[in-house]
Structure formats: C-alpha cells, structure tokens
Design a protein around this motif. Structure first.
Motif, PDB file in Angstrom:
ATOM      1  N   VAL A 173      43.088  33.832  70.766  1.00  0.00           N
ATOM      2  CA  VAL A 173      42.199  32.768  71.018  1.00  0.00           C
ATOM      3  C   VAL A 173      40.784  33.209  70.660  1.00  0.00           C
ATOM      4  O   VAL A 173      40.443  34.303  71.123  1.00  0.00           O
ATOM      5  N   SER A 174      40.375  32.444  69.848  1.00  0.00           N
ATOM      6  CA  SER A 174      38.752  32.825  69.699  1.00  0.00           C
ATOM      7  C   SER A 174      37.709  32.642  70.427  1.00  0.00           C
ATOM      8  O   SER A 174      37.814  31.319  71.083  1.00  0.00           O
ATOM      9  N   GLY A 175      36.580  33.117  70.201  1.00  0.00           N
ATOM     10  CA  GLY A 175      35.372  32.740  71.046  1.00  0.00           C
ATOM     11  C   GLY A 175      34.254  33.053  69.876  1.00  0.00           C
ATOM     12  O   GLY A 175      34.293  33.882  69.267  1.00  0.00           O
ATOM     13  N   TYR A 176      32.956  32.286  70.512  1.00  0.00           N
ATOM     14  CA  TYR A 176      31.796  32.558  69.673  1.00  0.00           C
ATOM     15  C   TYR A 176      30.766  32.906  70.467  1.00  0.00           C
ATOM     16  O   TYR A 176      30.556  32.414  71.498  1.00  0.00           O
ATOM     17  N   VAL A 177      29.751  33.776  69.853  1.00  0.00           N
ATOM     18  CA  VAL A 177      28.408  34.163  70.682  1.00  0.00           C
ATOM     19  C   VAL A 177      27.284  33.544  69.985  1.00  0.00           C
ATOM     20  O   VAL A 177      27.315  33.726  68.922  1.00  0.00           O
ATOM     21  N   LEU A 178      26.477  32.828  70.780  1.00  0.00           N
ATOM     22  CA  LEU A 178      25.498  31.851  70.207  1.00  0.00           C
ATOM     23  C   LEU A 178      24.138  32.650  70.947  1.00  0.00           C
ATOM     24  O   LEU A 178      24.440  32.839  72.090  1.00  0.00           O
ATOM     25  N   LYS A 179      23.198  32.571  70.148  1.00  0.00           N
ATOM     26  CA  LYS A 179      21.811  32.959  70.577  1.00  0.00           C
ATOM     27  C   LYS A 179      21.019  31.686  70.890  1.00  0.00           C
ATOM     28  O   LYS A 179      20.557  30.992  69.908  1.00  0.00           O
ATOM     29  N   ALA A 180      20.359  31.539  72.201  1.00  0.00           N
ATOM     30  CA  ALA A 180      19.462  30.552  72.370  1.00  0.00           C
ATOM     31  C   ALA A 180      18.256  30.903  72.207  1.00  0.00           C
ATOM     32  O   ALA A 180      17.678  31.810  73.206  1.00  0.00           O
ATOM     33  N   GLY A 181      17.469  30.610  71.163  1.00  0.00           N
ATOM     34  CA  GLY A 181      16.065  31.005  70.870  1.00  0.00           C
ATOM     35  C   GLY A 181      15.003  30.190  71.412  1.00  0.00           C
ATOM     36  O   GLY A 181      15.263  29.341  72.104  1.00  0.00           O
ATOM     37  N   PRO A 182      13.750  30.504  71.046  1.00  0.00           N
ATOM     38  CA  PRO A 182      12.680  29.461  71.337  1.00  0.00           C
ATOM     39  C   PRO A 182      12.771  28.176  70.603  1.00  0.00           C
ATOM     40  O   PRO A 182      13.243  28.159  69.788  1.00  0.00           O
ATOM     41  N   ASP A 183      12.186  27.205  71.123  1.00  0.00           N
ATOM     42  CA  ASP A 183      12.082  25.845  70.506  1.00  0.00           C
ATOM     43  C   ASP A 183      13.487  25.150  70.417  1.00  0.00           C
ATOM     44  O   ASP A 183      13.868  24.513  69.334  1.00  0.00           O
ATOM     45  N   SER A 184      14.404  25.736  71.267  1.00  0.00           N
ATOM     46  CA  SER A 184      15.501  25.155  71.519  1.00  0.00           C
ATOM     47  C   SER A 184      16.576  25.475  70.222  1.00  0.00           C
ATOM     48  O   SER A 184      17.765  24.718  70.032  1.00  0.00           O
ATOM     49  N   VAL A 185      16.225  26.328  69.474  1.00  0.00           N
ATOM     50  CA  VAL A 185      17.069  26.906  68.007  1.00  0.00           C
ATOM     51  C   VAL A 185      18.236  27.698  68.707  1.00  0.00           C
ATOM     52  O   VAL A 185      18.052  28.605  69.451  1.00  0.00           O
ATOM     53  N   ILE A 186      19.606  27.294  68.141  1.00  0.00           N
ATOM     54  CA  ILE A 186      20.619  27.974  68.632  1.00  0.00           C
ATOM     55  C   ILE A 186      21.245  28.584  67.533  1.00  0.00           C
ATOM     56  O   ILE A 186      21.450  27.797  66.331  1.00  0.00           O
ATOM     57  N   THR A 187      21.593  29.775  67.380  1.00  0.00           N
ATOM     58  CA  THR A 187      22.333  30.509  66.119  1.00  0.00           C
ATOM     59  C   THR A 187      23.493  31.126  66.543  1.00  0.00           C
ATOM     60  O   THR A 187      23.559  31.814  67.686  1.00  0.00           O
TER      61      THR A 187
END
Length: 290
Positions: A173-187
C-alpha cells in the motif's frame, strides 16, 4: 503412608492447577493491552446526528479540549467539546466525499476521497462560511484516499492510499508525503509504502488486501497507527514504515473505524461511523502508565 502420599499428591495437583489458571489469567490480562492501550475499555462519546457518518478526527497541536471532525457527505468542518453533543461548524465546500482532516501550523486541511485537498486558515473556522479557501487538485495519483496526517513540526502532510491503481493491496500500500508551504502552496516531496506481507506475518491472511481508512502518529512513541474499517484492524509501523504490530478490532465495539488521532499526552482516539442501531462515536483509550 499411601493415603498420606495420595493426599499430598492431590494438594499439589490443586496448587499446580491454580498456578496455571493464575498464569493464564495474567497472560490474558496482559494480552488485553495493545501497546499500552486497553482496547476493551474505552471512554465513549456518542456524536450528534450531524456526525452520524463521521470520517475523520483530529486535534489542534494535540490539545484535546476541542475535537475537529468531518463527515463524508457535507463540506463542513465540525468542532466539539468531549462528551458535549452540540457541534459548531464552518462550511468550506459543497457536498462531496470528504474522508480525513489535519491541522498544521494554524491551517486546516481536508482530504477528499479523490485526492483533492482543501485548505483554509484556522482563524476562519469560527465563521459559517470561511474565507481564504484553496482547493488543490492533482497533488496525488488517481486513486481512493481516506487517511491523512499533518505534522506540526515539519509542516508535512502524510496521505495513505486506500485503493490506488499502482498498488496491489494484497502486497503493498502506497503513501505520499506533501509539504505545506506558505501561501497555502502544497507540493509532493516523497513517498512510502506498507509491506502487507509484514502484516500477514503477524495476523495471518489479509483476504481483501489492506485498505487503510485513517493514519496518525503517536507523539510519545513516534510510531504510526493505521486503521482499516474494511479489515477491522489497527496496524502499527515504525518511522521507517516497517510493520511492528497488528490487532484485529472487536466489531461489536468498533462499528466502522474511520478516523484515528492522538492528543499530546498520547491518548488514542478512534472514531466510528454509525449504523442502523448505533450513532457515530469517538472512543478514547487512555495510555497505560505501565
């Protein structure tokens, strides 16, 4: 002498039997604790009707004075005090299939089952219609998602697949890591995987594959707790995503476990959707001092 030896033998047999029973009971009592939590003895909070289909819960910075929750039909973020069946809410989106939420650095993040993430400032949760809402699409591969956790320290969001095209849930089962940056930008910054064979080694066959419905990190042990309503199971993995433990949940108590969270003291909370006989609820399991 023969009768005397017979009586002594009988007494010794009784003593041995008693020790065996005591030992079994002690072992059984220890077995009731799952990593320091007695999953047979929760404190239960029956939720109001508006949260009959509760699908995710969380706390802000681990503070348990307010439970934040969503349900999987309305685009509303709810907030409640423990055991007070009155909710307040803010409407951030139209009707849809919303599955989990996280609060990171004074922003709320809500996960839709298709991988879309809504975010807005926590300062807006006190208004019926919040301002500053961002809707993030295309962050994750196509699939079905139900579990998300937010790390206050790193600003990261961890999202786990329930049913993704690239997975065979009987194996991985896969999972993903996202980075919540300033100005609500998510990568997206990384990924991880759960080896289902490691679960099978502990519990035996996972007939329908492993299909997670919630994920949270224990602030005391730093272990991940992953729950599955489909499998009626909680799985514990370490920081390298290796499976450490697994436990089948009692279906009479855990009606449909969809959400999982910890407060800053390490107490465990699991939310359940309701059914024909029971309302939705949150079960609290206090961390054992032992």
């Amino acid at each position: 002498m023969k009768n005397q030896y017979t009586r002594i033998g009988t007494v010794m047999s009784w003593l041995l039997a008693g020790l065996l029973i005591f030992g079994c009971n002690s072992t059984q009592k220890e077995a009731e604790l799952f990593r320091g939590y007695d999953l047979n003895k929760p404190e239960k909070f029956n939720l109001p009707e508006s949260l009959f289909e509760v699908s995710g819960i969380t706390f802000d910075k681990g503070r348990n004075d307010t439970i934040y929750a969503i349900q999987d039909e309305d685009g509303k973020l709810f907030r409640l005090a423990w055991d007070v069946p009155k909710q307040l809410h803010t409407k951030f989106a139209k009707k849809g299939d919303y599955e989990d939420l996280a609060i990171v650095r004074d922003r709320a993040y809500v996960l839709k089952s298709n991988g879309t993430i809504f975010t807005f400032p926590m300062s807006e949760v006190y208004y019926e219609e919040p301002q500053g809402i961002s809707e993030m699409k295309g962050l994750l591969p196509k699939g079905e998602y139900e579990g998300m956790y937010g790390d206050e320290t790193t600003g990261e969001l961890f999202v786990i697949c329930k049913n993704c095209a690239g997975d065979n849930s009987k194996n991985s089962v896969s999972g993903y890591v996202l980075k919540a940056g300033p100005d609500s930008v998510i990568t997206q910054t990384g990924g991880f995987a759960i080896n289902v064979d490691q679960i099978k080694a502990i519990t035996g066959k996972v007939a329908r594959g492993f299909r997670p419905s919630g994920i949270a990190k224990n602030p005391v042990t730093r272990e991940w707790y992953i729950i599955s309503a489909v499998n009626q199971m909680v799985v514990v993995v370490d920081q390298q995503w290796n499976v450490k433990d697994a436990h089948h949940l009692n279906g009479n108590m855990f009606i449909q476990p969809e959400g999982v969270a910890f407060d800053k003291a390490g107490n465990l909370y699991i939310s359940n959707e309701g059914d024909d006989l029971f309302s939705g609820n949150v079960l609290k399991f206090r961390k054992s001092g032992r």
